[in-house]
Design a protein around this motif. Structure first.
Motif, short mmCIF file in Angstrom:
data_model
loop_
_atom_site.label_atom_id
_atom_site.label_comp_id
_atom_site.label_asym_id
_atom_site.label_seq_id
_atom_site.Cartn_x
_atom_site.Cartn_y
_atom_site.Cartn_z
N ALA A 12 -1.51 10.09 -3.17
CA ALA A 12 -1.60 8.69 -3.58
C ALA A 12 -1.50 8.57 -5.10
N ALA A 13 -2.23 9.41 -5.82
CA ALA A 13 -2.19 9.38 -7.28
C ALA A 13 -0.79 9.68 -7.79
N LEU A 14 -0.14 10.68 -7.19
CA LEU A 14 1.21 11.05 -7.59
C LEU A 14 2.19 9.90 -7.36
N LEU A 15 2.06 9.23 -6.22
CA LEU A 15 2.95 8.12 -5.90
C LEU A 15 2.75 6.94 -6.86
N ILE A 16 1.50 6.65 -7.20
CA ILE A 16 1.23 5.53 -8.10
C ILE A 16 1.73 5.84 -9.52
N VAL A 17 1.56 7.07 -9.96
CA VAL A 17 2.08 7.45 -11.28
C VAL A 17 3.60 7.38 -11.28
N ALA A 18 4.23 7.83 -10.20
CA ALA A 18 5.68 7.74 -10.09
C ALA A 18 6.12 6.28 -10.14
N GLN A 228 8.60 0.11 -5.74
CA GLN A 228 7.98 -0.58 -4.61
C GLN A 228 7.61 0.41 -3.51
N PHE A 229 8.53 1.31 -3.19
CA PHE A 229 8.29 2.29 -2.13
C PHE A 229 7.09 3.17 -2.48
N CYS A 230 7.06 3.67 -3.71
CA CYS A 230 5.95 4.55 -4.12
C CYS A 230 4.63 3.81 -4.14
N PHE A 231 4.64 2.57 -4.63
CA PHE A 231 3.39 1.81 -4.73
C PHE A 231 2.82 1.49 -3.35
N VAL A 232 3.68 0.99 -2.46
CA VAL A 232 3.21 0.62 -1.11
C VAL A 232 2.65 1.84 -0.39
N ASN A 233 3.35 2.96 -0.47
CA ASN A 233 2.88 4.16 0.22
C ASN A 233 1.68 4.80 -0.47
N GLY A 234 1.59 4.68 -1.78
CA GLY A 234 0.43 5.19 -2.49
C GLY A 234 -0.82 4.42 -2.14
N MET A 235 -0.71 3.09 -2.06
CA MET A 235 -1.86 2.26 -1.71
C MET A 235 -2.34 2.53 -0.29
N ALA A 236 -1.43 3.00 0.58
CA ALA A 236 -1.80 3.25 1.97
C ALA A 236 -2.53 4.58 2.15
N ARG A 237 -2.55 5.41 1.11
CA ARG A 237 -3.11 6.75 1.26
C ARG A 237 -4.43 6.98 0.54
N ALA A 238 -4.98 5.95 -0.10
CA ALA A 238 -6.26 6.09 -0.78
C ALA A 238 -6.86 4.72 -1.05
N ASP A 239 -8.15 4.69 -1.35
CA ASP A 239 -8.83 3.43 -1.66
C ASP A 239 -8.28 2.83 -2.95
N ALA A 240 -8.34 1.51 -3.02
CA ALA A 240 -7.86 0.81 -4.22
C ALA A 240 -8.63 1.25 -5.46
N SER A 241 -9.93 1.52 -5.29
CA SER A 241 -10.74 1.93 -6.45
C SER A 241 -10.28 3.27 -7.02
N PHE A 242 -9.66 4.10 -6.17
CA PHE A 242 -9.17 5.39 -6.65
C PHE A 242 -7.81 5.26 -7.34
#
Length: 294
Positions: A12-18, A228-242
């Motif tokens: 999730a962290a990797l996807l959000i950074v990407a 968009q793809f990375c953000f949506v999938n990143g949000m699905a794999r961890a809590d928003a607070s993380f």
């Protein structure tokens, strides 16, 4: 998507950074297209049209190749969400042509604050003192970035502020859509409706781009689709607070690319205002996540 797949904080962290890297790239491309860096400056509506056109082509290609199972479409929610998204992104693209990209990006981070405020009358949500404190902190940062003195006031910064407000409305529609449709379906419909709106809006201001501008428009749309793809999938794999802290990496990447390409160094006011906004928005994100768990 299984629960085990969703709960993968490292991915999730990797996807959000990407996603942050891709978003920074789109903002800098929008600046180049909206100024004379690549030729005659293009109108913001033409830049946003290119964003939706090439993002749609990429996402549609993925859908045709993978043929995912599609569910019932909630057209009213999609139309409201995409209309707000199109207006917001067009305003941001207009703002970055006149003010530092770091300022425009930081101001755009106010969208969850406006989303929280709008949720009170539109969704009937109750807002406690901690969330109001977070909102006030973030708005203070925006006031710093607006530089409200006769000598330094930046009228174009109001475009970024308006963008944050409109995207706040988009968040209301996103909340209403949450969990109702698969991410790939949401992305496909969002970009198809956005392309339709952008095509109609761009007709009065359309000018033929040169080769470099076509390449930049294609890159902008492709990067936005990837973000968009990375953000949506990143949000699905961890809590928003993380994941929330990682999303603010966009500011870092924007500043680095702006310096490398345009030689722009954020001044003390920009850094201070951005830091205050991020602090307030992060406090709000943490509070929202805690309330969601409760």
């Amino acid at each position: 998507m299984t629960r085990a797949t969703r709960q993968n904080p490292a991915l999730a962290a990797l996807l959000i950074v990407a996603a942050s890297v891709f978003l920074a790239g789109t903002t800098l491309l929008a600046k180049a297209l909206g100024t004379e860096a690549l030729g005659t400056a293009l109108h913001p509506m033409q830049v946003s049209h290119g964003r939706f056109l090439f993002a749609f082509l990429l996402i549609a290609s993925v859908v045709l190749a993978t043929r995912p199972r599609l569910s019932r479409v909630h057209w009213r929610l999609h139309l409201g969400r995409t209309s707000c998204g199109w207006i917001g992104i067009t305003l941001i693209f207009a703002a970055v042509a006149y003010i530092p990209v770091t300022d425009a990006t930081a101001i755009s981070f106010l969208n969850p604050v406006f989303g929280m405020m709008l949720a009170i009358p539109l969704l009937g949500e109750r807002v406690g003192p901690v969330r109001w404190l977070a909102a006030c902190i973030a708005l203070l940062g925006a006031l710093v970035l607006l530089r409200p003195t006769p000598a330094s006031f930046q009228p174009a910064a109001l475009l970024a502020l308006a963008a944050a407000m409109v995207i706040g409305f988009e968040l209301i529609f996103i909340k209403a859509l949450s969990g109702r449709e698969r991410p790939i379906q949401v992305l496909l419909i969002n970009n198809s409706i956005g392309l339709t709106i952008a095509t109609v809006a761009v007709l009065p201001v359309w000018e033929a781009p040169n080769g470099a501008q076509w390449a930049a428009l294609a890159s902008l749309g492709g990067l936005m689709a990837c973000a968009q793809f990375c953000f949506v999938n990143g949000m699905a794999r961890a809590d928003a607070s993380f994941v929330a802290p990682f999303s603010y990496a966009t500011l870092v990447f924007v500043a680095l690319i702006d310096f490398a390409v345009f030689g722009v160094i954020p001044d003390a006011v920009s850094l201070t205002g951005a830091a205050i906004i991020v602090a307030g928005a992060l406090l709000l994100a943490l509070r929202e996540a805690r309330l969601a768990r409760a």
